[in-house]
Scaffold this active site. Structure first.
Site, PDB file in Angstrom:
ATOM      1  N   SER A   1       0.830  -1.192   0.000  1.00 44.89           N
ATOM      2  CA  SER A   1       0.000   0.000   0.000  1.00 44.89           C
ATOM      3  C   SER A   1       0.875   1.257   0.000  1.00 44.89           C
ATOM      4  O   SER A   1       1.593   1.498  -0.956  1.00 44.89           O
ATOM      5  CB  SER A   1      -0.975  -0.038   1.174  1.00 44.89           C
ATOM      6  N   SER A   2       0.866   2.046   1.057  1.00 43.02           N
ATOM      7  CA  SER A   2       1.762   3.204   1.105  1.00 43.02           C
ATOM      8  C   SER A   2       3.209   2.763   0.960  1.00 43.02           C
ATOM      9  O   SER A   2       4.031   3.442   0.330  1.00 43.02           O
ATOM     10  CB  SER A   2       1.571   3.958   2.429  1.00 43.02           C
TER      11      SER A   2
END
Length: 448
Positions: free
Chosen positions: A151-152
Site C-alpha cells: 500500500s503506502s
C-alpha cells in the site's frame, strides 16, 4: 483534502503470507538470540524517520539486505511482528531493515518534490541512509539490496527504485501506484517537503500516461544516471477500491519502459486459481518485470503464497547460511526494541486471563475516524477470534482491513481472516476499520 488523505489509512496491507520454502543446502533453523533492534544515528535523516533492524544470528559472507516498508497506520515493529521476513531471514541469512515513519497517519511521503528526487530531503533519504549503514557495518553485498512494501509502502517501493537505482537491485510493490502518480499538485513550492495530501485522481485510477511519459518520470528522478535499473514485481487486485486496479497497468507501462522491454508478455501462467502472472523481457525466475493480477481481490494484499513469490523474484531463497557454530554477526550500536506483540517478563506482570481481549485506538477528525483494534490472546493460544463493538448513533463503518465485518451500523462484529486467526499466548494481532461519525471506544473479544 484531509478527509481524502484519511482514505489512505484504509490502505493497510494484509499480513504478508507465511513463506514455506526449503533448501537443500542448509536446514531451516530459528535464530536463537537475534531480536529486533532500534538503531539511531544511522546517517542523514531529514524527516526523522526511525530505523528498526533484524540481523539473524547466522549470516553468509556478504549477506543480502531487504528493506520492508510498512503500510499506512503501521510501523517498523508492526511490520516485523506481522510478517514472515524475520523467519525467512533466519533461514536464508539476509538482513531486514524495517523503516518506520513518524508522520501523522504513519503514511510515507510519496508526493513532495523532496521525496521524488535523488538525494532529496524527505523519507527516501532516511531509508537509503539505513541501507548504507547496514552495508558498511555488516559488509553486505551491495548488489543484493531489495525493497518490498504494501500500500503506502508499495508506493514508496516505486519511489525508491526511481530515486535510487544505484542502491536497489529489485522491488516488489503490493497494491501501489506508479512513481510520481501521487505527486504534489498544490502546496507551498518553497517547501519541497510539503505533501499535497490525498491524490484522488491517481487513487481512482484516472491518471493515464504513455509508457514513455511514465518512464521519463522515473528517469527525471535521477537526472544523468546511466547505470543499470532495478527489476520490479507488481501485484494488484482487480476489485481494489482504495487504489484502483488501473494503477496496475500504469505501473506495468512505467517499468517495462524503464527497463527497455516490451509491454507484451513473453510468458503467462496461473500459479493459483484467479491469479494471472505475466513475465516481461524474459521467462527466468528473475525477469526485468513480473506482474501478478488477482481476480476479484480488493485492497487486501499480500495473500498466502504471494510473499514467497516475491522472495523468489529477488533470489533470496537460494542463499546458503553457515552452521550455527559460525561466529555471530556484529550487533547494531543500539538497544533492543520489542515488537508490538512482545510481552514483559512473566515475573513482572499479573497472570494472563483466558480467552482474548480487544482494545481500540481511534484516530478521529470531524465527521470520521479510523479505528485500530489490537486483539491479545490470554493464557493460551487462540485459533480464531471475533471482536464485537457497538457504534454510536450516526456512526457507520465504510471499510475494514485484516478482518471480515458483519454489518455497518449499530452492533457490529469483526472476525479474523485466514492469516491472523492464530495468536500465541500473550501475543497480539491487529486489524482496523474506517467510518463516518464517531468511532467506538471499547470492544469485546471471543476466542475460538
Amino acid at each position: 483534502m484531509r478527509r481524502h488523505w484519511r482514505q489512505l489509512l484504509a490502505s493497510v496491507a494484509a499480513i504478508l503470507a507465511a513463506l514455506v520454502v526449503t533448501t537443500t543446502l542448509v536446514p531451516a533453523s530459528p535464530a536463537s538470540a537475534a531480536s529486533l533492534t532500534e538503531v539511531t544515528g544511522f546517517g542523514t535523516n531529514p524527516t526523522g524517520i526511525r530505523m528498526y533492524l533484524y540481523v539473524p544470528d547466522r549470516l553468509p559472507t556478504r549477506p543480502a539486505v531487504l528493506v520492508a516498508v510498512h503500510y499506512c497506520t503501521g510501523s517498523g515493529p508492526a511490520f516485523y511482528s506481522g510478517t514472515e521476513f524475520k523467519t525467512l531471514a533466519d533461514q536464508y541469512g539476509f538482513i531486514v531493515i524495517y523503516p518506520s515513519t513518524v508522520r501523522s497517519g504513519n503514511c510515507w511521503d510519496v508526493s513532495s518534490a523532496g521525496a521524488l528526487t535523488h538525494s532529496g530531503n524527505s523519507d527516501p533519504v532516511g531509508i537509503t541512509s539505513m541501507v548504507k549503514y547496514v552495508q558498511q557495518r555488516y559488509a553486505t553485498d551491495p548488489s543484493r539490496t531489495f525493497v518490498a512494501g504494501a500500500s503506502s509502502g508499495a508506493m514508496m517501493t516505486n519511489v525508491l527504485l526511481a530515486d535510487y537505482p544505484d542502491v536497489f537491485a529489485a522491488g516488489a510493490a503490493f497494491m501501489g501506484v506508479p512513481d510520481t502518480c501521487f505527486q504534489a499538485t498544490a502546496g507551498n513550492p518553497a517547501d519541497p517537503t510539503q505533501q499535497a495530501g490525498w491524490n484522488s485522481a491517481c487513487a481512482n485510477g484516472q491518471v493515464s500516461k504513455t509508457p514513455a511519459q511514465w518512464g521519463d518520470a522515473v528517469r527525471n528522478s535521477y537526472p544523468g544516471y546511466t547505470g543499470r535499473r532495478p527489476r520490479m514485481q507488481l501485484w494488484h487486485g482487480t476489485a481494489d477500491t482504495t487504489l484502483n486496479y488501473n494503477n496496475f497497468g500504469e505501473e506495468i507501462k512505467q517499468w517495462t519502459n524503464v527497463l527497455g522491454v516490451s509491454q507484451t508478455p513473453v510468458k503467462t501462467d496461473t500459479p493459483q486459481s484467479g491469479w494471472t502472472r505475466t513475465w516481461y523481457g524474459d521467462t527466468s525466475a528473475q525477469p526485468p518485470v513480473q506482474a501478478i493480477s488477482l481476480a476479484g481481490v480488493g485492497h487486501s494484499l499480500p495473500m498466502s503464497g504471494q510473499a514467497r513469490m516475491a522472495i523468489t523474484f529477488f533470489g533470496l531463497d537460494s542463499t546458503s547460511v553457515p552452521p550455527s557454530s559460525s561466529p555471530s554477526s556484529p550487533s547494531p550500536s543500539s538497544s533492543p526494541s520489542s515488537s508490538p506483540s512482545s510481552s514483559p517478563p512473566a515475573s513482572s506482570q499479573p497472570p494472563l486471563p483466558s480467552g482474548c481481549t480487544a482494545s481500540i485506538s481511534l484516530n478521529s477528525w470531524t465527521g470520521g475516524y479510523v479505528a485500530t483494534v489490537t486483539v491479545t490472546a490470554g493464557s493460551s493460544a487462540i485459533n480464531g477470534w471475533t471482536v464485537g463493538t457497538t457504534l454510536p448513533s450516526g456512526s457507520a463503518v465504510t471499510n475494514s482491513w485484516s478482518a471480515t465485518g458483519s454489518s455497518t451500523t449499530g452492533a457490529v462484529t469483526f472476525t479474523n481472516v485466514g492469516y491472523n486467526g492464530t495468536v500465541a499466548a500473550g501475543q497480539n494481532t491487529q486489524f482496523g476499520f474506517q467510518g463516518t461519525g464517531t468511532g467506538p471506544a471499547s470492544a469485546t473479544c471471543t476466542a475460538r
